[in-house]
Design an enzyme around this catalytic site. Structure first.
Site, PDB file in Angstrom:
ATOM      1  N   GLU A 435       2.341   2.660  -0.176  1.00 50.14           N
ATOM      2  CA  GLU A 435       1.811   2.834  -1.527  1.00 50.14           C
ATOM      3  C   GLU A 435       0.283   2.794  -1.496  1.00 50.14           C
ATOM      4  OE1 GLU A 435       2.789  -0.556  -3.892  1.00 50.14           O
ATOM      5  OE2 GLU A 435       1.445   0.003  -5.518  1.00 50.14           O
ATOM      6  N   ASP A 513       3.274  -2.917  -2.325  1.00 54.31           N
ATOM      7  CA  ASP A 513       2.756  -4.218  -2.750  1.00 54.31           C
ATOM      8  C   ASP A 513       3.884  -5.126  -3.220  1.00 54.31           C
ATOM      9  OD1 ASP A 513       0.227  -3.400  -2.252  1.00 54.31           O
ATOM     10  OD2 ASP A 513      -0.284  -2.954  -4.352  1.00 54.31           O
ATOM     11  N   ASP A 515       4.044  -6.821  -5.800  1.00 57.67           N
ATOM     12  CA  ASP A 515       3.891  -7.145  -7.226  1.00 57.67           C
ATOM     13  C   ASP A 515       4.792  -6.225  -8.048  1.00 57.67           C
ATOM     14  OD1 ASP A 515       2.722  -4.718  -7.079  1.00 57.67           O
ATOM     15  OD2 ASP A 515       0.744  -5.347  -7.776  1.00 57.67           O
ATOM     16  N   ASP A 517       4.217  -3.588  -9.925  1.00 59.49           N
ATOM     17  CA  ASP A 517       4.028  -2.156  -9.692  1.00 59.49           C
ATOM     18  C   ASP A 517       4.633  -1.732  -8.373  1.00 59.49           C
ATOM     19  OD1 ASP A 517       2.853  -1.580 -12.000  1.00 59.49           O
ATOM     20  OD2 ASP A 517       0.802  -1.343 -11.216  1.00 59.49           O
TER      21      ASP A 517
END
Ligand code: 0RA
Length: 651
Positions: A435, A513, A515, A517
């Site tokens: 990403e 990641d 997180d 997102d």
């Protein structure tokens, strides 16, 4: 045979020795009987026992089944059926209960009235469960009395004995899987939950409860759920489609018996573009489909087509409607009961009995035809959707051909963003789909360039759940994935099969990641693979990287942590004797790690953990993806962390 055994069970005849040999065979090659000795096989034991109770329910003698996971990961399955008979079995000269529990395939054989159609995938019977358990206690309530017999790795510890009186009937099987055989001995509530829910939909009217004594709520009550369906498959279809928008108010439903074959079918059209078809034979999920599914498809295509033609809705079309067009946005569940099922295919989940085709075809044909005639408004909606699908398919074909032409003619012109590895053997090559360009840069520095390729993906790749097919093939990132992987799709309308012959990497690793997102993007990419490169998942090529969540440091010592428990432990250990100066760094993104850290924690094959994506239950995975990709924003992070139904830890 040990002296002790002789003493306990009295006279040992030839049949006893056969029994022991049978159970010995199960213990020697457990995988042959229950599939594997991993987490799947462990859960299979429960299914096997529950299936016996389901049979009793299908025979009309039982309506309640209770499954309990105990704190020691032993299991109890209790039903309110007639109770396994305990009288002497004429041939074996011992209690029928003992025969059922100790003789392979003895199931309900001696009860000819029992319409035995249920049964686990391998249909091996409860004696296998017994052979693979260090303890099994069978308790039977029958004829006013309570009977019991106990076993150790399948061997009876005493003859069936009376232990009391009762005013109910039923069978209770309690067993503890043998941890010298199973690699995993911890039951997963969610796994059992999925199967019990599925069984409740497939067998309407049966109450199945699942209780977990390992987990209590704030009132100190055990976690417990009831699965019960009055409407059967129509409720199953509604459940599977819960996050999709239905095209017609209620599923189309039919239940009948055709030529000795009970057929139950429910179908619904929704506004999505994918097909979600599940099929069952004798309660077994036929993942590979087979004759019953062929009958279903044939009926759908024929009936809708002739209705559309009769109504003059296709006269202006310049091209043919294909079978696929009738299946866009279709969610359906088919369940048939076949007396002697022939299972074929790689995983023995493809029905071979030819008589099922005609039975399902006739039933679905009649049901759908009636529905269309009686509901012209809904019929029109369905046909309009089919025509739209046919039109879009035309555009999609053109777009696919574009992708294809570039792949073939470009002489392997790989995407500019790909940092390839030098290894040419796909079996030793991996690609990381990363990403963002910045994390991609770090990964490029950190990687082993011999075997690891990096491909950064910019922004959110297209939400394939919501896009039409031709849009998918026009998407830049998706085109790059096809080219980088060396994967192509057939452009012929009747053959959109994935071609993996030129697959350039055997491990495809999604690295995002840690997180919200990041997990959203992970899910988007997984959904893409699920919808468009499913074969890659089925063949075990798709993985998720697991970057750490924390770095705990004190002075020169440091420890990476993947969850809160690890972190607390690390803080305690590093801070020993001196609780000051322990620093906890929370990694939100891959970009917060330098190349060396990323290599060490997430990419180095020696020290990383990859999760392989597996699809145990395609229908459930499908509805899960729809749920995750739909408009609501559920806790995706939690979903992926819980490594839900389809992700499994891999070395
Ligand atoms: C054969 C005959 C009969 C009951 C069963 C099998 C039976 C097996 C299981 C396994 C789990 N629960 C079960 N409940 C019943 C009864 C025959 C009769 O009563 O006439």
């Amino acid at each position: 045979m040990s002296e002790e055994m002789k003493k306990n069970t009295g006279d040992y005849g030839a049949s006893n020795i056969q029994v022991l040999e049978g159970l010995e065979a199960v213990r020697k090659r457990p995988a042959m009987y229950i599939g594997d000795i991993g987490i799947k096989g462990l859960h299979h034991l429960v299914y096997e026992v529950v299936d016996n109770s389901i049979d009793e329910a299908l025979a009309g003698h039982c309506d309640t089944i209770q499954v309990t996971i105990h704190t020691d990961n032993s299991i109890t399955v209790e039903d309110n059926g007639r109770g396994i008979p305990t009288d002497l079995h004429p041939k074996e000269k011992k209690s029928a209960l003992e025969v059922v529990m100790t003789v392979l395939h003895a199931g309900g054989k001696f009860d000819k009235d029992t319409y035995k159609v249920s049964g686990g995938l391998h249909g091996v019977g409860v004696s296998c469960v017994n052979a693979l358990s260090t303890q099994l206690i069978a308790t039977v309530h029958r004829g006013g009395k309570v009977y019991q017999q106990e076993y150790n790795i399948g061997k009876p510890l005493y003859d069936v004995k009376e232990i009391g009186t009762t005013n109910r009937t039923g069978t209770i099987v309690h067993f503890k899987p043998d941890d010298s055989i199973f690699i995993h001995t911890e039951y997963k509530f969610e796994t059992l939950q999925n199967r019990m829910r599925e069984l409740a939909y497939l067998n309407k009217g049966i109450k199945i409860t699942l209780t977990d004594e390992r987990e209590q709520d704030e009132n100190n009550e055990n976690r417990s759920e009831l699965y019960y369906s009055e409407g059967g498959l129509r409720e199953f279809v509604t459940f599977l489609d819960q996050s999709r928008e239905p095209l017609i108010p209620n599923p189309i439903y039919m239940e009948t018996t055709k030529g000795e074959i009970p057929v139950e079918v429910a179908l619904q059209y929704n506004t999505s573009y994918s097909e979600n078809l599940s099929s069952y034979v004798n309660n077994i999920n036929t993942i590979e489909g087979g004759t019953h599914v062929a009958g279903f498809r044939r009926a759908i295509t024929r009936t809708l087509k002739s209705y559309a033609e009769k109504e003059g809705l296709t006269s202006k079309l310049k091209f043919d409607i294909s079978g696929d067009d009738f299946r866009e946005g279709l969610t359906a569940v088919i369940s048939v009961k076949v007396q002697e099922p022939q299972f074929e295919g790689q995983t023995k989940t493809k029905l071979g009995n030819s008589e099922a085709t005609g039975a399902v075809d006739v039933v679905v044909g009649e049901m759908l035809n009636n529905y269309l005639e009686e509901n012209p408004k809904e019929a029109r909606k369905i046909v309009d959707k089919v025509i739209l699908a046919a039109t879009a398919r035309h555009a999609a074909r053109k777009a696919r051909e574009m992708v294809q032409r570039k792949n073939v003619m470009g002489g392997m012109s790989l995407p500019g963003k790909l940092a390839d590895c030098s290894e040419k053997d796909p079996a030793r090559s991996e690609i990381f789909l990363v990403e963002g360009d910045s994390a991609g840069g770090t990964a490029k520095q950190g990687r082993d360039r011999n075997t690891q390729a990096i491909m950064p993906l910019r922004g959110k790749i297209l939400n394939v759940e919501k896009a039409m097919e031709h849009k998918i093939y026009e998407n830049e990132e998706i085109k790059n994935i096809f080219t980088a992987l060396g994967v192509s799709i057939g452009t012929a309308e009747d053959n959109k099969a994935l071609n993996l012959d030129k697959l350039r990497y055997h491990k495809i690793v999604i690295m995002c990641d840690a997180d919200v997102d990041g997990s959203h993007i992970t899910t988007l990419i997984m959904t893409f693979f699920f919808r468009y490169m499913r074969d890659l998942i089925d063949k075990g090529h798709l993985y998720i990287a697991t970057p750490p969540l924390y770095l705990v440091r004190r002075g020169n010592s440091q420890r990476y942590c993947w969850n809160d428990i690890d972190r607390e432990q690390a803080v305690a250990e590093l801070g020993k004797g001196n609780d000051s100066s322990v620093v906890i760094q929370r990694y939100k993104g891959l970009g917060e790690m330098n190349a060396e850290q990323l290599w060490e924690t997430t990419m180095n094959p020696e020290s990383r953990t990859l999760r392989r994506i597996t699809i145990d239950n395609a229908a459930l995975a499908d509805s899960t993806f729809s749920m995750l990709m739909g408009d609501e924003v559920p806790p995706r992070r939690e979903f992926i962390e819980k490594n839900a139904k389809y992700a499994r830890v891999d070395a």
